[in-house]
Write a protein that holds these residues in place. Sequence first.
Motif, PDB file in Angstrom:
ATOM      1  N   GLY A  34       0.102  -3.662   1.662  1.00 12.71           N
ATOM      2  CA  GLY A  34      -1.031  -3.666   0.731  1.00 12.71           C
ATOM      3  C   GLY A  34      -0.586  -3.433  -0.701  1.00 12.71           C
ATOM      4  O   GLY A  34       0.480  -3.905  -1.118  1.00 12.71           O
ATOM      5  N   ALA A  35      -1.400  -2.706  -1.441  1.00 11.96           N
ATOM      6  CA  ALA A  35      -1.143  -2.492  -2.863  1.00 11.96           C
ATOM      7  C   ALA A  35       0.215  -1.832  -3.087  1.00 11.96           C
ATOM      8  O   ALA A  35       0.635  -0.964  -2.322  1.00 11.96           O
ATOM      9  CB  ALA A  35      -2.249  -1.633  -3.468  1.00 11.96           C
ATOM     10  N   THR A  36       0.899  -2.257  -4.141  1.00  9.81           N
ATOM     11  CA  THR A  36       2.192  -1.690  -4.485  1.00  9.81           C
ATOM     12  C   THR A  36       2.074  -0.898  -5.779  1.00  9.81           C
ATOM     13  O   THR A  36       1.457  -1.347  -6.745  1.00  9.81           O
ATOM     14  CB  THR A  36       3.252  -2.791  -4.664  1.00  9.81           C
ATOM     15  N   ALA A  37       2.671   0.285  -5.792  1.00  7.61           N
ATOM     16  CA  ALA A  37       2.584   1.146  -6.972  1.00  7.61           C
ATOM     17  C   ALA A  37       3.387   0.587  -8.144  1.00  7.61           C
ATOM     18  O   ALA A  37       3.085   0.882  -9.303  1.00  7.61           O
ATOM     19  CB  ALA A  37       3.087   2.546  -6.620  1.00  7.61           C
ATOM     20  N   GLU A  38       4.390  -0.246  -7.861  1.00  4.34           N
ATOM     21  CA  GLU A  38       5.302  -0.687  -8.917  1.00  4.34           C
ATOM     22  C   GLU A  38       4.575  -1.430 -10.044  1.00  4.34           C
ATOM     23  O   GLU A  38       4.928  -1.284 -11.212  1.00  4.34           O
ATOM     24  CB  GLU A  38       6.402  -1.573  -8.332  1.00  4.34           C
ATOM     25  N   ARG A  39       3.584  -2.241  -9.700  1.00  5.33           N
ATOM     26  CA  ARG A  39       2.903  -3.029 -10.735  1.00  5.33           C
ATOM     27  C   ARG A  39       2.163  -2.126 -11.711  1.00  5.33           C
ATOM     28  O   ARG A  39       2.276  -2.275 -12.928  1.00  5.33           O
ATOM     29  CB  ARG A  39       1.941  -4.022 -10.092  1.00  5.33           C
ATOM     30  N   GLY A  40       1.377  -1.207 -11.177  1.00 12.31           N
ATOM     31  CA  GLY A  40       0.661  -0.299 -12.056  1.00 12.31           C
ATOM     32  C   GLY A  40       1.591   0.624 -12.813  1.00 12.31           C
ATOM     33  O   GLY A  40       1.370   0.920 -13.995  1.00 12.31           O
ATOM     34  N   HIS A  41       2.661   1.068 -12.156  1.00  8.66           N
ATOM     35  CA  HIS A  41       3.586   1.990 -12.821  1.00  8.66           C
ATOM     36  C   HIS A  41       4.400   1.293 -13.904  1.00  8.66           C
ATOM     37  O   HIS A  41       4.860   1.940 -14.845  1.00  8.66           O
ATOM     38  CB  HIS A  41       4.493   2.641 -11.781  1.00  8.66           C
ATOM     39  N   ALA A  42       4.603  -0.021 -13.779  1.00  9.79           N
ATOM     40  CA  ALA A  42       5.270  -0.758 -14.859  1.00  9.79           C
ATOM     41  C   ALA A  42       4.455  -0.681 -16.142  1.00  9.79           C
ATOM     42  O   ALA A  42       4.999  -0.543 -17.243  1.00  9.79           O
ATOM     43  CB  ALA A  42       5.497  -2.207 -14.447  1.00  9.79           C
ATOM     44  N   THR A 472       2.171  -0.524  19.062  1.00  5.57           N
ATOM     45  CA  THR A 472       3.325  -1.405  18.859  1.00  5.57           C
ATOM     46  C   THR A 472       3.733  -1.483  17.389  1.00  5.57           C
ATOM     47  O   THR A 472       4.904  -1.706  17.090  1.00  5.57           O
ATOM     48  CB  THR A 472       3.025  -2.822  19.352  1.00  5.57           C
ATOM     49  N   ARG A 473       2.778  -1.341  16.483  1.00  2.19           N
ATOM     50  CA  ARG A 473       3.085  -1.440  15.053  1.00  2.19           C
ATOM     51  C   ARG A 473       2.045  -0.659  14.253  1.00  2.19           C
ATOM     52  O   ARG A 473       0.856  -0.642  14.600  1.00  2.19           O
ATOM     53  CB  ARG A 473       3.107  -2.900  14.587  1.00  2.19           C
ATOM     54  N   ILE A 474       2.501  -0.015  13.174  1.00  7.71           N
ATOM     55  CA  ILE A 474       1.629   0.739  12.274  1.00  7.71           C
ATOM     56  C   ILE A 474       1.905   0.286  10.846  1.00  7.71           C
ATOM     57  O   ILE A 474       3.059   0.335  10.382  1.00  7.71           O
ATOM     58  CB  ILE A 474       1.864   2.261  12.392  1.00  7.71           C
ATOM     59  N   GLU A 475       0.872  -0.188  10.161  1.00 15.85           N
ATOM     60  CA  GLU A 475       0.994  -0.574   8.757  1.00 15.85           C
ATOM     61  C   GLU A 475       0.114   0.330   7.919  1.00 15.85           C
ATOM     62  O   GLU A 475      -1.067   0.545   8.243  1.00 15.85           O
ATOM     63  CB  GLU A 475       0.610  -2.044   8.566  1.00 15.85           C
ATOM     64  N   ILE A 476       0.673   0.851   6.833  1.00 16.52           N
ATOM     65  CA  ILE A 476       0.024   1.887   6.044  1.00 16.52           C
ATOM     66  C   ILE A 476      -0.270   1.384   4.643  1.00 16.52           C
ATOM     67  O   ILE A 476       0.643   0.941   3.923  1.00 16.52           O
ATOM     68  CB  ILE A 476       0.911   3.151   5.988  1.00 16.52           C
ATOM     69  N   ALA A 477      -1.543   1.431   4.272  1.00 14.12           N
ATOM     70  CA  ALA A 477      -1.960   1.079   2.907  1.00 14.12           C
ATOM     71  C   ALA A 477      -2.146   2.358   2.104  1.00 14.12           C
ATOM     72  O   ALA A 477      -2.821   3.287   2.559  1.00 14.12           O
ATOM     73  CB  ALA A 477      -3.265   0.284   2.947  1.00 14.12           C
ATOM     74  N   ARG A 478      -1.535   2.395   0.922  1.00 14.07           N
ATOM     75  CA  ARG A 478      -1.626   3.582   0.057  1.00 14.07           C
ATOM     76  C   ARG A 478      -2.488   3.273  -1.160  1.00 14.07           C
ATOM     77  O   ARG A 478      -2.320   2.244  -1.805  1.00 14.07           O
ATOM     78  CB  ARG A 478      -0.231   4.010  -0.392  1.00 14.07           C
ATOM     79  N   HIS A 479      -3.384   4.206  -1.473  1.00 11.91           N
ATOM     80  CA  HIS A 479      -4.238   4.105  -2.661  1.00 11.91           C
ATOM     81  C   HIS A 479      -4.056   5.388  -3.474  1.00 11.91           C
ATOM     82  O   HIS A 479      -4.653   6.421  -3.167  1.00 11.91           O
ATOM     83  CB  HIS A 479      -5.700   3.932  -2.264  1.00 11.91           C
TER      84      HIS A 479
END
Length: 530
Positions: A34-42, A472-479
């Motif tokens: 999901g969302a990536t912190a890198e874009r906002g932190h740039a 079987t799989r865990i995907e984590i979205a961070r906000h």
Amino acid sequence: MHRRGFLGAAAGSLALAACEAPSTTARIEGGFHGATAERGHALRDGLLAGKAPERVQRTRVVIAGGGVAGLAAARALRLAGIEDFVLLELEDGAGGNSRAGSLKGLPCPLGAHYLPVPGDAASEVQDLLEELGLRRRVAGRWVYDDRHLCHSPQERLYFQGQWQEGLLPVQDVEAGTLAQYRRFDELVEGARRRARFSIPLAKFAPGPELLALDALRFDEWLDRQGLDDPQLRWYLDYCCRDDYGADSGAVSAWAGIHYFASRHGFQAPGRAHDEAQEREGVLTWAEGNGWLTRQLAAPLGPDRLRCGQVVTRIADLRGGVEVDAFDIQSQRLQRWQAERCIVALPVFVAARVVQNPPERLRQAAAQLRYAPWLVANVHLRAPLADRPPGAAPSWDNVVFGSAGLGYVDAGHQRLDPTPRETVLSWYRPLGPSRHDGPDGRRQLLERPWTHWRDQLLAELSLPHPDLPELATRIEIARHGHAMAIPVPGQLARLGAGQRRIEAGRLAFAHADWSGYSIFEEAFTRGHHAA
């Protein structure tokens, strides 16, 4: 068992589950999604500062931000016959905190997962639902499509070693607990009669009684009322963390009462309530509110909806508005010239990118606090075995005393009852609470995905010991800045009851301006800004 004893026992069970987990969890795939912190932190770190635009384009209106408010603004422009606009969104898809995802081909939410049936005050949201075919008039009354209303059973709580219906602890509780439930119910109903608790707040300026409640912390107000029962206080903390990302020690008394008074009331066991309150339902989908934002985004097309755009500057100049945006794919800065700009960005971001920001924006950015959130989607190769006695598997399933808010079954709305693989969505707020200190955002950013995997499995293995074997799989979205927390005094400081917030050629539209984050607030503000 008193609360401290129960929580101590629960903590021991969590620790035991965590110790047993490594033998089975190593094979579970996963990671952040999901969302990536890198874009906002740039943007935050100035990495995009000083770049000159390589291309200039013109349009009538620029919408900066593609969350619910920005999408609502785009719809309102189209309804008014204005097609010459562009919407710039940071992420690879629109929707903000209401985006959809999928896991092994199964739809699931990356954020908000339901919309309560809106009241008449939220007429703009009602109009949207009618447009989408979810709401229609039959024999003189409005009805909703049953396929989109949450199917029964809706909620259950794992309490005292078994599942019970509903989320308010009632199984074998003492008479004193029930008496405090009734007392809180009476206080909520009294507040509803004396003052207007309305959704959206954007339409109605708060009166003196609401502002007086806004000046107090919710836990302080509860103490003054003599409401100290552990089960009641746990439930109220749960509700605050569910809607606001923080518990009763962080939010205002207005926010704590508004949760109930603006919708369905509290409904203590054994008390009679208005039939309309009892019938109130919620709309939900396998992908959560991402279903709604996809419908809003679909008519825009790639020419008007530009994703992967980091807005770096918004300037209200003598001849119009300039908006600079860094395109992630081309790695180039583009400049948009327009007559107007709808700033549908979180307030703390808007204050960074608006050139010479108005004083109201500066003050709001300095005052708002945000709760970080985590949403973990877990793919199961088969349904869980529901071993504990009690209530049947439900849409929303909560473990009493846990740090998380429980899980939602993304397959709950399926009409075919055949047992099959599914996805569970686990929600974990990290705002101020007895579970988390002030560094929740740092934890979210720095800790590996396996930390949250282990916490999820330990918590949900209490009622579901077969979970580690089936996952079987865990995907984590961070906000990191998921929602504004309605802290004491915020209503008065924000002027939250003002429908439109403008400065020159800029109109501001975001749920932040209401002081808390729900679909109705964001949608209404986007609509009226446009």
